[in-house]
Design an enzyme around this catalytic site. Structure first.
Site, PDB file in Angstrom:
ATOM      1  N   GLU A  92       0.793  -1.417  -0.183  1.00  0.00           N
ATOM      2  CA  GLU A  92      -0.221  -0.064   0.065  1.00  0.00           C
ATOM      3  C   GLU A  92       0.816   1.371   0.191  1.00  0.00           C
ATOM      4  O   GLU A  92       0.794   2.116   0.823  1.00  0.00           O
ATOM      5  CB  GLU A  92      -0.952   0.055   1.171  1.00  0.00           C
TER       6      GLU A  92
ATOM      7  N   ASN B 255       2.051  -5.135  -3.016  1.00  0.00           N
ATOM      8  CA  ASN B 255       0.685  -5.574  -2.706  1.00  0.00           C
ATOM      9  C   ASN B 255       0.054  -4.369  -2.604  1.00  0.00           C
ATOM     10  O   ASN B 255       0.362  -3.226  -1.839  1.00  0.00           O
ATOM     11  CB  ASN B 255       0.552  -6.272  -1.431  1.00  0.00           C
TER      12      ASN B 255
ATOM     13  N   HIS C 202     -10.539  -6.289  -2.065  1.00  0.00           N
ATOM     14  CA  HIS C 202     -11.462  -6.040  -1.213  1.00  0.00           C
ATOM     15  C   HIS C 202     -12.951  -5.215  -1.804  1.00  0.00           C
ATOM     16  O   HIS C 202     -12.794  -4.100  -1.966  1.00  0.00           O
ATOM     17  CB  HIS C 202     -11.259  -5.369   0.028  1.00  0.00           C
TER      18      HIS C 202
ATOM     19  N   GLU D  95      -6.262 -10.967  -1.175  1.00  0.00           N
ATOM     20  CA  GLU D  95      -6.783 -10.533   0.237  1.00  0.00           C
ATOM     21  C   GLU D  95      -8.593 -10.506  -0.238  1.00  0.00           C
ATOM     22  O   GLU D  95      -9.116  -9.830   0.206  1.00  0.00           O
ATOM     23  CB  GLU D  95      -6.603  -9.451   0.908  1.00  0.00           C
TER      24      GLU D  95
ATOM     25  N   ASP E 179     -12.237 -10.629  -0.483  1.00  0.00           N
ATOM     26  CA  ASP E 179     -13.314 -10.751   0.208  1.00  0.00           C
ATOM     27  C   ASP E 179     -14.498  -9.858  -0.698  1.00  0.00           C
ATOM     28  O   ASP E 179     -14.045  -8.793  -1.068  1.00  0.00           O
ATOM     29  CB  ASP E 179     -13.498 -10.287   1.734  1.00  0.00           C
TER      30      ASP E 179
END
Ligand code: XIL
Length: 473
Positions: free
Chosen positions: A174, A217, A253, A282, A284
């Site tokens: 990030e 990432n 996400h 990641e 979701d």
């Protein structure tokens, strides 16, 4: 519902039960076991019956973020071990967790996850070495030269501890700003060391564990936008100048404010075309029912369509432990029942459910949360003898009542069946695939179950038959 020898001799026996009994009698001396659930791992048909196995069949991994403090919960560990073949420690490898005090390293929680994963032959993604968040205050307080030393020392110590055990590291996490600027995010590293901190981190990482893949990432980089363009330009520049980088992680996400982008696949592909792997790191997706299921399916299909998409990690196992639990964004409900999203992901991976369910006692339920008619099919071998076995498929209605169901059972090579009970059979032209529909037991209340059974003559092949997903009506 289990057929056993005394049932087969009972008053209400069906012709098929007689056949089953005969098969048992024929195999009498060779009756090796009368068991409950037979785990399907290792059989040919189990290859596509879990997320991990189905992904492996596509040359990919399917992982989950794992928290060390849940590993003692049997449903959690069983679901992890059954369904996944990769893990990412959710918090245990972050800077605050491993080096809360300068140069004092505590790996105990992360070690628990890594040894669990190793004992199950799972890949481990290391997450994460350099990130502005979950960063101890002693780091943010350092002046530039000391911060550089601390960063390189942190990377070196952590990667050395796990050397040879990590498939891929999120070296930097990030580092870019949201929005249209395409600028780097303000952080102690950026503000004191400048843009060069990222390549310095990658270069240090490569020197410590040359076998680990090194990833950048980030989130909000899942579609083509200003932020992903900025990351793209950085990766392109790294590749051009020989700065070591092997992969880019797309956190993924998603929710109604941040839906799955329509150019998700195209974006993964353009990064892959730079000569790096791409990974969904990641995942979701908030929501429920068929909308959530469709989103999961689309994400899986996008990865499979990109040759260099190495695998997918979901950010947790049951909804209740998600960092966004209220959005129910994961594949398993709070009791480890498989949600519609699970079935969609598995199907998109080319797998079929029915074998090796996580927890037949409590799981296996579908939870679409929308009143949609759904059902699950769970295979159990109820008897085994030298020449064959009896199989049983339990059909369970999801959160809505159903009036019909249909399941395909595919026999293995050389196998034949001598009978089916509690179901109506139609065969395809190959004589190997039978579609089973109800005989009398089509109507099930929400959450209720029924089962049908069949006898298989193995003819040398004792593999469990493949059982398709259940279709409800
Ligand atoms: C989250 C964890 O899931 C939470 O338990 C923790 O409180 C905060 O961090 N991007 C990342 C992950 O790279 O490390 C974050 O994980 C989610 C966003």
């Amino acid at each position: 519902m289990t057929i056993n020898v005394s049932d087969a001799g009972g008053r209400h026996r069906s012709p098929f039960r007689v056949l089953a009994r005969r098969a048992l009698a024929l195999g009498g001396a060779g009756l090796v076991s009368v068991t409950g659930v037979v785990a399907l791992s290792g059989s040919a048909h189990a290859a596509g019956s879990t997320l991990g196995a189905a992904a492996a069949g596509q040359g990919r991994y399917f992982g989950a973020a794992v928290a060390a403090n849940h590993l003692g919960e049997s449903g959690y560990a069983t679901t992890l071990d059954t369904e996944f073949n990769a893990v990412t420690p959710e918090n245990e490898m972050k800077w605050d967790a491993v080096e809360g005090t300068r140069n004092t390293f505590n790996f105990s929680n992360a070690d628990q996850i890594v040894s669990h994963a190793q004992s199950k032959n799972m890949k481990v993604r290391g997450h994460t070495l350099v990130w502005h968040s979950q960063l101890p205050s002693w780091v943010s307080g350092l002046a530039a030269a000391d911060l550089r030393t601390a960063m390189n020392n942190h990377i070196t110590q952590v990667m050395t501890h796990y050397k040879g055990k990590i498939y891929a590291w999120d070296v930097v996490n990030e580092a870019f700003q949201d929005g249209s600027s395409g600028a780097r995010r303000s952080s102690p590293f950026q503000d004191k060391l400048g843009n060069g901190f990222i390549e310095e981190a990658f270069t240090t990482a490569r020197s410590v564990d040359p076998a680990a893949k090194l990833c950048y990432n980030d989130y909000n980089t899942d579609g083509v936008n200003a932020k992903s363009n900025a990351v793209y330009n950085m990766v392109k520049d790294f590749k051009a100048r020989g700065v070591p980088i092997d992969c880019v992680g797309f956190q993924s996400h998603f929710n109604s404010n941040s839906p799955v982008p329509s150019d998700y696949q195209a974006n993964l592909q353009r990064f892959a075309d730079l000569g790096v792997d791409v990974q969904i790191t990641e995942l979701d997706i908030e929501g429920s029912g068929s909308a959530q299921a469709t989103n999961y399916s689309n994400v899986v299909k996008a990865c499979l369509a990109v040759t260099r998409c190495a695998g997918i990690t979901v950010w947790g196992i049951p909804d209740k432990y998600s960092w966004r639990a209220s959005g129910t964004p994961l594949l398993f409900d709070d009791n480890y029942g498989k949600k519609a999203a699970y079935t969609a992901a598995l199907t998109a991976l080319g797998g079929t459910s029915g074998g090796g369910t996580t927890d037949p006692g409590t799981g296996g339920g579908t939870d679409p949360g929308t009143g949609t008619k759904t059902c699950t099919a769970t295979y159990t071998a109820t008897q085994t003898w030298s020449g064959g076995f009896n199989g049983q498929v339990t059909i369970k209605a999801g959160s809505a009542a159903i009036t019909g169901w249909s399941v395909k059972v595919t026999l293995g090579a050389s196998q034949t069946t001598t009978g089916v009970w509690n179901g109506t059979t139609s065969w395809d032209s190959t004589g190997k695939v039978m579609t089973i529909t109800p005989s009398y037991n089509g109507s099930l209340a929400a959450g209720a179950s029924t089962s049908f059974g069949f006898t298989v003559q193995a003819n040398g092949n004792t593999a469990a038959p493949a059982v398709s997903v259940c279709t409800a009506s």
